[in-house]
Design a protein around this motif. Structure first.
Motif, PDB file in Angstrom:
ATOM      1  N   PHE A   7       0.809  -1.219   0.000  1.00 44.59           N
ATOM      2  CA  PHE A   7       0.000   0.000   0.000  1.00 44.59           C
ATOM      3  C   PHE A   7       0.845   1.273   0.000  1.00 44.59           C
ATOM      4  CE2 PHE A   7      -3.079  -3.082   1.732  1.00 44.59           C
ATOM      5  CZ  PHE A   7      -4.142  -2.825   0.865  1.00 44.59           C
ATOM      6  N   ILE A   8       2.153   1.132   0.063  1.00 46.69           N
ATOM      7  CA  ILE A   8       3.036   2.298   0.002  1.00 46.69           C
ATOM      8  C   ILE A   8       3.454   2.501  -1.448  1.00 46.69           C
ATOM      9  CG2 ILE A   8       5.184   3.315   0.813  1.00 46.69           C
ATOM     10  CD1 ILE A   8       4.999   1.564   3.278  1.00 46.69           C
ATOM     11  N   PRO A   9       3.148   3.637  -2.061  1.00 47.25           N
ATOM     12  CA  PRO A   9       3.481   3.841  -3.473  1.00 47.25           C
ATOM     13  C   PRO A   9       4.984   3.923  -3.686  1.00 47.25           C
ATOM     14  CG  PRO A   9       2.671   5.874  -2.499  1.00 47.25           C
ATOM     15  CD  PRO A   9       2.461   4.802  -1.470  1.00 47.25           C
ATOM     16  N   PRO A  10       5.474   3.445  -4.818  1.00 50.49           N
ATOM     17  CA  PRO A  10       6.918   3.473  -5.091  1.00 50.49           C
ATOM     18  C   PRO A  10       7.512   4.872  -5.068  1.00 50.49           C
ATOM     19  CG  PRO A  10       5.772   2.050  -6.649  1.00 50.49           C
ATOM     20  CD  PRO A  10       4.715   2.776  -5.881  1.00 50.49           C
ATOM     21  N   ILE A  11       6.706   5.883  -5.437  1.00 45.54           N
ATOM     22  CA  ILE A  11       7.242   7.247  -5.475  1.00 45.54           C
ATOM     23  C   ILE A  11       7.707   7.696  -4.084  1.00 45.54           C
ATOM     24  CG2 ILE A  11       5.022   8.397  -5.085  1.00 45.54           C
ATOM     25  CD1 ILE A  11       5.911  10.508  -7.115  1.00 45.54           C
ATOM     26  N   ALA A  12       7.150   7.086  -3.026  1.00 42.56           N
ATOM     27  CA  ALA A  12       7.564   7.440  -1.676  1.00 42.56           C
ATOM     28  C   ALA A  12       8.987   6.987  -1.388  1.00 42.56           C
ATOM     29  CB  ALA A  12       6.601   6.825  -0.647  1.00 42.56           C
ATOM     30  N   PHE A  13       9.483   6.011  -2.159  1.00 45.25           N
ATOM     31  CA  PHE A  13      10.822   5.469  -1.934  1.00 45.25           C
ATOM     32  C   PHE A  13      11.853   6.006  -2.931  1.00 45.25           C
ATOM     33  CE2 PHE A  13       8.249   2.128   0.091  1.00 45.25           C
ATOM     34  CZ  PHE A  13       8.906   2.022   1.311  1.00 45.25           C
ATOM     35  N   VAL A  14      11.472   6.961  -3.755  1.00 44.05           N
ATOM     36  CA  VAL A  14      12.397   7.455  -4.771  1.00 44.05           C
ATOM     37  C   VAL A  14      13.661   8.015  -4.130  1.00 44.05           C
ATOM     38  CG1 VAL A  14      12.747   9.220  -6.537  1.00 44.05           C
ATOM     39  CG2 VAL A  14      10.641   7.881  -6.535  1.00 44.05           C
ATOM     40  N   THR A  15      13.495   8.882  -3.143  1.00 46.02           N
ATOM     41  CA  THR A  15      14.662   9.492  -2.493  1.00 46.02           C
ATOM     42  C   THR A  15      15.526   8.442  -1.812  1.00 46.02           C
ATOM     43  OG1 THR A  15      13.404  11.530  -2.128  1.00 46.02           O
ATOM     44  CG2 THR A  15      15.420  11.207  -0.826  1.00 46.02           C
ATOM     45  N   LEU A  16      14.882   7.507  -1.104  1.00 45.21           N
ATOM     46  CA  LEU A  16      15.636   6.455  -0.428  1.00 45.21           C
ATOM     47  C   LEU A  16      16.354   5.551  -1.421  1.00 45.21           C
ATOM     48  CD1 LEU A  16      13.144   5.386   2.398  1.00 45.21           C
ATOM     49  CD2 LEU A  16      15.215   6.775   2.618  1.00 45.21           C
ATOM     50  N   ALA A  17      15.719   5.267  -2.553  1.00 46.63           N
ATOM     51  CA  ALA A  17      16.352   4.416  -3.565  1.00 46.63           C
ATOM     52  C   ALA A  17      17.622   5.060  -4.098  1.00 46.63           C
ATOM     53  CB  ALA A  17      15.375   4.141  -4.708  1.00 46.63           C
ATOM     54  N   VAL A  18      17.569   6.372  -4.311  1.00 48.40           N
ATOM     55  CA  VAL A  18      18.761   7.074  -4.798  1.00 48.40           C
ATOM     56  C   VAL A  18      19.849   7.076  -3.734  1.00 48.40           C
ATOM     57  CG1 VAL A  18      19.652   9.311  -5.556  1.00 48.40           C
ATOM     58  CG2 VAL A  18      17.442   8.494  -6.401  1.00 48.40           C
ATOM     59  N   VAL A  19      19.469   7.278  -2.468  1.00 48.80           N
ATOM     60  CA  VAL A  19      20.455   7.301  -1.383  1.00 48.80           C
ATOM     61  C   VAL A  19      21.078   5.923  -1.197  1.00 48.80           C
ATOM     62  CG1 VAL A  19      20.749   7.621   1.108  1.00 48.80           C
ATOM     63  CG2 VAL A  19      19.350   9.234  -0.204  1.00 48.80           C
ATOM     64  N   TRP A  20      20.259   4.876  -1.241  1.00 53.62           N
ATOM     65  CA  TRP A  20      20.747   3.521  -0.985  1.00 53.62           C
ATOM     66  C   TRP A  20      21.484   2.905  -2.166  1.00 53.62           C
ATOM     67  CZ3 TRP A  20      15.544   1.526   1.501  1.00 53.62           C
ATOM     68  CH2 TRP A  20      15.426   2.076   2.782  1.00 53.62           C
ATOM     69  N   PHE A  21      20.982   3.148  -3.378  1.00 53.81           N
ATOM     70  CA  PHE A  21      21.512   2.449  -4.555  1.00 53.81           C
ATOM     71  C   PHE A  21      22.187   3.375  -5.563  1.00 53.81           C
ATOM     72  CE2 PHE A  21      17.778   0.081  -3.045  1.00 53.81           C
ATOM     73  CZ  PHE A  21      18.376  -1.128  -2.726  1.00 53.81           C
ATOM     74  N   GLY A  22      22.238   4.668  -5.288  1.00 52.84           N
ATOM     75  CA  GLY A  22      22.926   5.587  -6.169  1.00 52.84           C
ATOM     76  C   GLY A  22      22.026   6.075  -7.297  1.00 52.84           C
ATOM     77  N   ILE A  23      22.612   6.877  -8.177  1.00 49.74           N
ATOM     78  CA  ILE A  23      21.842   7.500  -9.255  1.00 49.74           C
ATOM     79  C   ILE A  23      21.886   6.681 -10.540  1.00 49.74           C
ATOM     80  CG2 ILE A  23      22.191   9.805  -8.308  1.00 49.74           C
ATOM     81  CD1 ILE A  23      24.379  10.227 -10.398  1.00 49.74           C
ATOM     82  N   GLY A  24      22.486   5.504 -10.477  1.00 50.76           N
ATOM     83  CA  GLY A  24      22.593   4.665 -11.665  1.00 50.76           C
ATOM     84  C   GLY A  24      21.323   3.889 -11.942  1.00 50.76           C
ATOM     85  N   GLU A  25      21.476   2.783 -12.694  1.00 49.13           N
ATOM     86  CA  GLU A  25      20.330   1.990 -13.112  1.00 49.13           C
ATOM     87  C   GLU A  25      19.701   1.209 -11.961  1.00 49.13           C
ATOM     88  OE1 GLU A  25      18.996   1.848 -16.348  1.00 49.13           O
ATOM     89  OE2 GLU A  25      20.264   3.628 -16.413  1.00 49.13           O
ATOM     90  N   THR A  26      20.494   0.881 -10.967  1.00 45.36           N
ATOM     91  CA  THR A  26      19.993   0.008  -9.895  1.00 45.36           C
ATOM     92  C   THR A  26      18.787   0.604  -9.189  1.00 45.36           C
ATOM     93  OG1 THR A  26      22.239  -0.817  -9.524  1.00 45.36           O
ATOM     94  CG2 THR A  26      20.617  -1.242  -7.807  1.00 45.36           C
ATOM     95  N   SER A  27      18.823   1.883  -8.881  1.00 45.19           N
ATOM     96  CA  SER A  27      17.710   2.504  -8.153  1.00 45.19           C
ATOM     97  C   SER A  27      16.420   2.458  -8.958  1.00 45.19           C
ATOM     98  CB  SER A  27      18.061   3.956  -7.798  1.00 45.19           C
ATOM     99  OG  SER A  27      18.337   4.714  -8.976  1.00 45.19           O
TER     100      SER A  27
END
Length: 276
Positions: free
Chosen positions: A126-146
């Motif tokens: 129930f948590i939309p992916p857009i809520a994790f955008v910032t965390l994904a960039v912090v955790w996995f970087g700005i490359g393809e992985t995030s």
């Protein structure tokens, strides 16, 4: 000779309905094609009227969008964006299906696993992916992985829930019959549970594909040089609303093509399991 004629006549009579069926199928295809063309023309007419009514600063006309698409294609931006977004969607979606389907089968078959994992599934889906955008960039970087991780996140829970529903819906008579015939747990999983769950897995995969397209734009807006989401965001910065329309239309076309290919492949290779 009379006997031969009497034998051959029914064959010709049987062939006649087949020819009529072929004629009807051909007419149906032509009718469907004509309706699609008529629908497209009506849509273009309505679009052109709205563009004229509200002006080019609000709605780009079909001609302006076509011209902008040509510019983006000639510069290579459009093709680069399509390839980048397509690769991210396919990779993240595939990982979601590969991980979500086994989890769904295990949760549907074993109550202990379902009780352990169900709170997490019900919480995170129930948590939309857009809520994790910032965390994904912090955790996995700005490359393809995030980007791939965000697509995976939006896919895996849909596939899991759909697979659980298909697994739970398996008739107890089938399971009991396999048990009575001496099948063990592994054999029951291979011969009864997995084949019966295939339609639910395919349905979940199709729904997950749609959600992947919903997520790709937000995933590419942050820290991405290439992709349709990035192109749409740059169009906003440059005030090019026609580029925005190009990105939206291309996303719709890609989604339509991806879903059609998935349907054709699943029907062709998984039709024996009830996939339609």
């Amino acid at each position: 000779m009379t006997a031969v004629a009497e034998i051959r006549a029914p064959r010709g009579a049987r062939a006649e309905p087949a020819r009529r069926a072929g004629t009807r199928n051909g007419s149906g295809i032509l009718r469907t094609g004509a309706l699609w063309i008529a629908s497209a023309l009506i849509g273009l007419a309505v679009w052109s009227f709205l563009a004229w009514w509200y002006g080019p600063t609000t709605i780009a006309s079909p001609a302006e969008v076509w011209k902008a698409a040509g510019e983006l294609a000639d510069s290579g931006v459009l093709w680069t964006s399509v390839v980048a977004s397509g690769q991210r969607i396919l990779l993240g979606w595939s990982l979601g299906v590969v991980v979500g389907a086994p989890i769904g089968i295990l949760m549907g078959r074993f109550n202990l696993i379902r009780q352990l994992l169900d709170p997490y599934i019900e919480f995170f889906r129930f948590i939309p992916p857009i809520a994790f955008v910032t965390l994904a960039v912090v955790w996995f970087g700005i490359g393809e992985t995030s980007k791939v991780v965000l697509i995976f996140y939006t896919s895996v829970f849909i596939v899991t829930v759909s697979t659980i529903a298909a697994t739970v819906a398996i008739s107890e008579n089938k399971l009991q019959a396999a048990t009575n015939l001496g099948a063990g747990r592994l054999q029951i999983m291979q011969t009864v549970v997995l084949p019966s769950s295939v339609p639910g897995i395919v349905t979940g995969a199709r729904l997950a594909m749609g959600n992947s397209f919903l997520t790709i734009v937000s995933a590419e807006i942050v820290a991405s040089e290439h992709g349709l989401g990035s192109m749409i965001w740059q169009a906003r910065n440059y005030g090019r609303i026609d580029w925005t329309f190009v990105g939206i239309i291309v996303l719709g076309i890609m989604g339509f093509v991806f879903d059609r290919v998935l349907r054709l492949v699943s029907t062709r290779f998984l039709g024996r399991y009830g996939v339609k």
